[in-house]
Design an enzyme around this catalytic site. Structure first.
Site, mmCIF file in Angstrom:
data_model
loop_
_atom_site.group_PDB
_atom_site.id
_atom_site.type_symbol
_atom_site.label_atom_id
_atom_site.label_comp_id
_atom_site.label_asym_id
_atom_site.label_seq_id
_atom_site.Cartn_x
_atom_site.Cartn_y
_atom_site.Cartn_z
ATOM 1 N N ASP A 1 -30.108 39.826 90.879
ATOM 2 C CA ASP A 1 -28.859 39.069 90.998
ATOM 3 C C ASP A 1 -28.356 38.915 92.261
ATOM 4 O O ASP A 1 -27.473 39.793 92.785
ATOM 5 C CB ASP A 1 -27.937 39.591 90.072
ATOM 6 C CG ASP A 1 -27.826 41.397 90.139
ATOM 7 O OD1 ASP A 1 -26.722 41.888 90.399
ATOM 8 O OD2 ASP A 1 -28.942 42.018 90.153
ATOM 9 N N GLN B 1 -24.465 39.319 81.428
ATOM 10 C CA GLN B 1 -24.512 40.481 82.543
ATOM 11 C C GLN B 1 -24.701 40.025 83.975
ATOM 12 O O GLN B 1 -24.075 40.632 84.957
ATOM 13 C CB GLN B 1 -25.593 41.581 82.041
ATOM 14 C CG GLN B 1 -25.384 42.815 82.821
ATOM 15 C CD GLN B 1 -26.173 43.871 82.191
ATOM 16 O OE1 GLN B 1 -27.462 43.751 82.259
ATOM 17 N NE2 GLN B 1 -25.687 45.116 81.878
ATOM 18 N N GLU B 2 -25.752 39.075 84.230
ATOM 19 C CA GLU B 2 -26.230 38.838 85.517
ATOM 20 C C GLU B 2 -24.844 37.822 86.134
ATOM 21 O O GLU B 2 -24.570 37.884 87.239
ATOM 22 C CB GLU B 2 -27.419 38.256 85.519
ATOM 23 C CG GLU B 2 -28.735 38.822 85.094
ATOM 24 C CD GLU B 2 -28.738 40.263 85.897
ATOM 25 O OE1 GLU B 2 -28.667 40.099 87.157
ATOM 26 O OE2 GLU B 2 -28.560 41.279 85.124
ATOM 27 N N LEU B 3 -24.481 37.018 85.188
ATOM 28 C CA LEU B 3 -23.206 36.316 85.822
ATOM 29 C C LEU B 3 -21.995 37.057 86.057
ATOM 30 O O LEU B 3 -21.333 36.992 86.919
ATOM 31 C CB LEU B 3 -23.002 35.077 84.613
ATOM 32 C CG LEU B 3 -23.991 34.043 84.471
ATOM 33 C CD1 LEU B 3 -23.515 33.107 83.435
ATOM 34 C CD2 LEU B 3 -24.156 33.155 85.887
ATOM 35 N N LYS C 1 -26.188 47.430 89.246
ATOM 36 C CA LYS C 1 -26.432 47.882 87.906
ATOM 37 C C LYS C 1 -27.712 48.952 88.348
ATOM 38 O O LYS C 1 -28.585 48.472 89.149
ATOM 39 C CB LYS C 1 -26.524 47.344 86.975
ATOM 40 C CG LYS C 1 -27.892 46.252 87.114
ATOM 41 C CD LYS C 1 -27.652 45.456 85.692
ATOM 42 C CE LYS C 1 -28.690 44.327 85.681
ATOM 43 N NZ LYS C 1 -28.697 43.631 84.675
#
Length: 929
Positions: A324, A346-348, A2
């Site tokens: 991440d 979101q990070e997962l 991202k």
């Protein structure tokens, strides 16, 4: 992957709305992450890696590290050189580089003789290191390249960096987007995915967490009280997902669960790590992480090829966004303790789409980010109904997008803003596909996309192809259509369309047109007629309302106009693009708008039309009126149902409408009527909200605060009296300079509606403001002293004090602030203009050596008029002082051009607004009068 930087979209929304909003969706971004601007240090593909074996030995005391890497390489074509990435700050001694061929004929793949390395050198101005060989290595050959290296430990949150907290220091890595080359020589591109076998030295009293679990630990042969950790070999992964942390972290012990609830072996174990003094506070966070992972796993139905995911919580982590790495996530403690699902989800999600399936290059990172952001929002809504969004997703993002892309020149020169808004638009287009293709088809297509590309990289067409195949198979997309064609128009044109439906009530047909959406005048964007999109026309009709059906009635296939048949009877409305399915506003003919307004003024109508759709109808109406595409009487009629409306989501665009239109009414008599309208509109809402109670929902607190602010600005007597009572306490305090006990939302009403004496008390507090207090309090006070008053004598007195009298209590920054604050109201800039005209010679002399302040004054005093009267005033000043403007010559000329355009808008719209207000006020009486 991202791309994130400063909170561009939220900033835009607040700037656009002109009012504060809290509990909006948090979108923090990394200012450096404009991925398309990354130096294109691409490596040739003649030699590619197969695996890395890396040893790292950090020295925290000296802020350096050393290491050694073994790269297993394969030659894809004949070559006598090897190109790798190595940052300028990474030291490599080319005399210590060793290259040996691997004898593949031997079952043990033994190493044969060395290949002579002639030299190593850096490619000019690029982070590429080239190793020149004495002989040509033939295609198909495998070699082992060994390189020792040394580098620096940073404190800036990039590469290998160290940070501090209350109990010591820690080491961590942040290698996105291309900082792996700061840590070790490698092929630092997303497309090179190889297994890593890693060992890292650490002090024996600390712990190191890596992408994979610890395999074994041995004592260091030289360094006392140090050990070497050997970690399990990683799955194939890109270099930017490499990561480790070394510190005295403590793992939160997993609670023992019933056997039926234990994870299956195919799912990774989730570990949460923190520092000893905060680890007990992380239990709730751990539950959120587990729930988010379970929801994402259920959505994808594809377990990650990882045995664990470590979630590390670090106080004051010096990065803007979470780190991440694959199997290792780093969060700043303050971010993770906000009790939110979104950041965690979101990070997962990046573990699946970003690390496991990775964009081919950074130009596709926007798509990756958009997809992950959309999915994270879906997960949040599934887990808690989107409570943390406070009902503002996707509206906050969407309204900001509408605003930015409707400018004549979107983004200006702010590259990070451009990249961020493009990514958000992608997210909204993906959301549109989820609706129009059907959630089930979208989900299945996404699963197929991951299954086909695991451990690989992707480009946009890989995703579109997977979605197309699934949607055609499921019958939710015609076989002749292609998702790539649909999204291509949305991504290629950095704009948005507006759709207009004009009905023929005799023939029961509707003509659907699309064109470029422009709010900012003049509408003279080059080649706008060539801008056309694939647009889903999702249609609802009054005689068959069904807002759960999101299938397009028809697709506009890059056509400027089309006709649709079988419209409802002439006494029933249609609604297009319900719930903001696609990111575009919709206009209708006057008759359809009126039917919508009448329907929403009924209890049945408001119950049948969903929240987002009611909000959309309001937002579209006033934006289209502002743009000149809809009559203001029609737009104002759409606000009539608000006297019955109590949903905060529907109210949100109303405050924007009030602020925007209020600023554009450059006629005091009309503005006064508009304020009466605001009082009538908002008073019932405010009274129904009642007094604040403990532990009430955030939305209610926010709505009450906004309502009160706008009521105060419009002269709501109870508010003004409350403000004066609170202000009186300050006036009569024994030491008024010690602190300001008055809540901020009362300050502006006091200076706007209060007495000259009250205003002068405020001025004195600015002049005597102690240096020991926060200067931001003084700034706010001065800003409201200038920007809020309606009486010209207050403003003139402030200008005399700060400009003419050489008062040492007012700095140059104060003068800039005063000028800017006066541009917010017609009273402000009219008074500033009069001050400039009456004191031209004196002011010109005072500012002759300060061109920045002079230019700012001319721009503030002349650039905000909106009527022909204002144009005539500025034109007269321009002619009267011809040749005296100096550096501001171009500024006043630009002001004249802009005022001429705004005057046309005022001439066309202010009489309509005044007539509507007269009619409205004749039927209503203000409760606050």
């Amino acid at each position: 992957m991202k791309m994130q930087g400063f909170s561009v979209l939220i900033f835009l929304f607040l700037l656009f709305c002109g009012h504060e909003t809290s509990h909006v969706v948090k979108r923090s971004i990394d200012p450096s992450a404009s991925y398309p601007l990354i130096t294109d240090d691409r490596l040739p593909k003649d030699v590619i890696p197969q695996s890395y074996d890396i040893y790292l030995e950090p020295n925290v005391e000296e802020n350096i590290f050393s290491g050694h890497i073994k790269m297993n390489l394969t030659w894809k074509s004949d070559s006598k050189k090897i190109s790798i990435h190595a940052h300028f700050n990474l030291d490599i001694n080319d005399r210590k580089i060793v290259l040996r061929k691997i004898n593949k004929n031997n079952s043990d793949s033994q190493l044969s003789d060395n290949v002579s390395v002639v030299r190593g050198s850096r490619f000019p101005k690029k982070t590429i290191y080239i190793i020149y060989l004495k002989e040509v290595i033939k295609q198909g050959t495998e070699c082992l390249l060994e390189i020792p290296f040394e580098g620096s430990i940073w404190e800036s949150g990039e590469g290998l960096f160290k940070g501090s907290y209350s109990n010591g220091t820690y080491l961590a890595t942040y290698l996105r987007p291309n900082n792996a080359r700061r840590l070790f020589p490698c092929y630092d591109e997303p497309g090179f995915k190889v297994p890593f076998t890693v060992s890292i030295t650490r002090p024996s009293h600390l712990v190191t967490i890596f992408n994979t679990p610890l395999a074994r630990t041995t004592n260091h042969s030289i360094l006392k009280d140090h050990v070497i950790d050997f970690f399990e070999t990683t799955p194939p992964m890109s270099s930017f997902t490499f990561g480790f942390v070394t510190s005295n972290l403590v793992k939160l012990q997993n609670e023992v669960k019933p056997e039926a609830e234990l994870k299956t072996q195919s799912e990774p174990v989730i570990n949460l790590w923190g520092f000893e003094d905060n680890v007990n506070q992380l239990k709730e966070v751990r539950e959120k992480v587990l729930l988010a992972h379970k929801a994402i796993q259920s959505y994808f139905e594809i377990p990650l090829p990882l045995s664990k995911i470590d979630v590390v919580v670090i106080p004051e982590l010096p990065v803007v966004r979470p780190v991440d790495n694959w199997g290792l996530l780093l969060f700043k403690e303050s971010d993770l303790m906000q009790n939110r699902y979104y950041d965690i989800a979101q990070e997962l999600i990046y573990q699946w789409i970003g690390s496991w399936v990775t964009p081919e290059w950074w130009t596709d990172a926007h798509l990756n980010k958009a997809l992950a952001s959309f999915l994270a929002s879906e997960i949040v809504i599934k887990l808690d109904g989107g409570i943390e969004f406070n009902g503002k997703y996707p509206m906050t993002t969407l309204y900001s997008i509408y605003y930015e892309f409707s400018k004549r020149y979107p983004h200006s020169r702010i590259t990070a803003m451009k990249q961020e808004t493009i990514s958000y638009k992608m997210e909204l287009v993906i959301r549109m596909l989820n609706f129009t293709l059907g959630k089930d088809s979208f989900q299945k297509g996404l699963r197929a996309f991951i299954e086909n590309l695991q451990f690989k990289t992707f480009v946009g067409n890989d995703l579109w192809s997977a979605l197309t195949t699934q949607a055609v198979k499921d019958g939710t997309l015609k076989s002749q259509y292609n998702v790539a064609d649909i999204v291509g128009t949305w991504f290629a044109i950095h704009r948005l369309p507006v759709v207009t439906a004009r009905r023929d009530y005799e023939k029961n047909t509707a003509t659907i047109q699309q064109k470029l959406y422009l709010r900012e005048r003049p509408h003279d964007v080059p080649e706008q007629d060539k801008m056309v999109w694939w647009i889903p026309i999702v249609l609802n009709r009054q005689d068959a309302l069904n807002f759960s059906n999101c299938s397009p009635y028809v697709w506009m296939e890059k056509a400027q106009q089309m006709t649709i048949n079988n419209m409802p009877p002439n006494d029933q409305f249609i609604i297009i693009n319900q719930e903001e399915i696609g990111p575009f506003p919709v206009n209708y003919d006057e008759r359809n708008w009126q039917m919508l307004s009448n329907f929403l003024q009924t209890e049945t109508g408001r119950a049948l039309v969903p929240t987002y759709t009611r909000s959309k109808l309001l937002h579209d109406a006033w934006n289209l009126a502002y743009a000149g595409d809809l009559g203001f009487a029609t737009a104002l009629n759409m606000t009539l149902f608000m006297k019955f409306e109590r949903n905060h989501i529907v109210w949100n665009p109303v405050f924007t409408f009030i602020d925007q239109i209020g600023r554009h009414i450059d006629m005091p008599e009309v503005h006064k009527k508009f304020e009466e309208y605001v009082l009538i509109l908002l008073t019932p809402l405010y009274e129904d909200l009642g007094a604040e109670i403990e532990n009430e929902d955030n939305w209610k607190t926010d709505l009450r605060s906004l309502t009160k602010r706008f009521l105060c600005g419009a002269g709501y007597r109870p508010c003004v009296e409350e403000a004066q009572n609170a202000y009186s306490v300050w006036q009569h305090s024994s030491d008024p300079n010690l602190e300001n006990p008055v809540p901020n939302h009362y300050i502006c009403p006091i200076f706007k509606w209060g007495t000259m004496e009250e205003w002068q008390f405020g001025i004195q507090r600015v002049i005597e403001f102690p240096k020991s207090r926060k200067q931001s309090e003084r700034t706010y006070l001065l800003k409201t002293l200038a920007g809020c008053p309606t009486q010209p004598e207050k403003v003139l007195r402030l200008l005399e004090l700060s400009i003419l009298e050489d008062n040492s209590n007012f700095t140059e920054n104060d003068q800039f602030l005063i000028f800017s604050s006066l541009t917010g109201t017609s009273n402000g800039y009219y008074t500033l203009f009069k001050f400039l005209s009456d004191n031209w010679t004196t002011i010109r002399e005072k500012l002759k050596d300060n061109t920045n302040l002079w230019d700012h004054l001319i721009g503030s005093a002349t650039g905000f008029f909106l009527t022909q009267k204002g144009y005539d005033m500025v034109q007269q000043l321009y002619e009267q002082h011809s040749g005296e403007f100096g550096s501001a010559q171009h500024i006043i000329e630009k002001s004249l051009r802009n005022i001429k355009e705004e005057a046309l808008w005022s001439e066309a719209n202010l009489p309509v607004i005044e007539t509507w207000l007269n009619n409205f006020l004749s039927k209503n009486s203000s409760k606050s009068s």
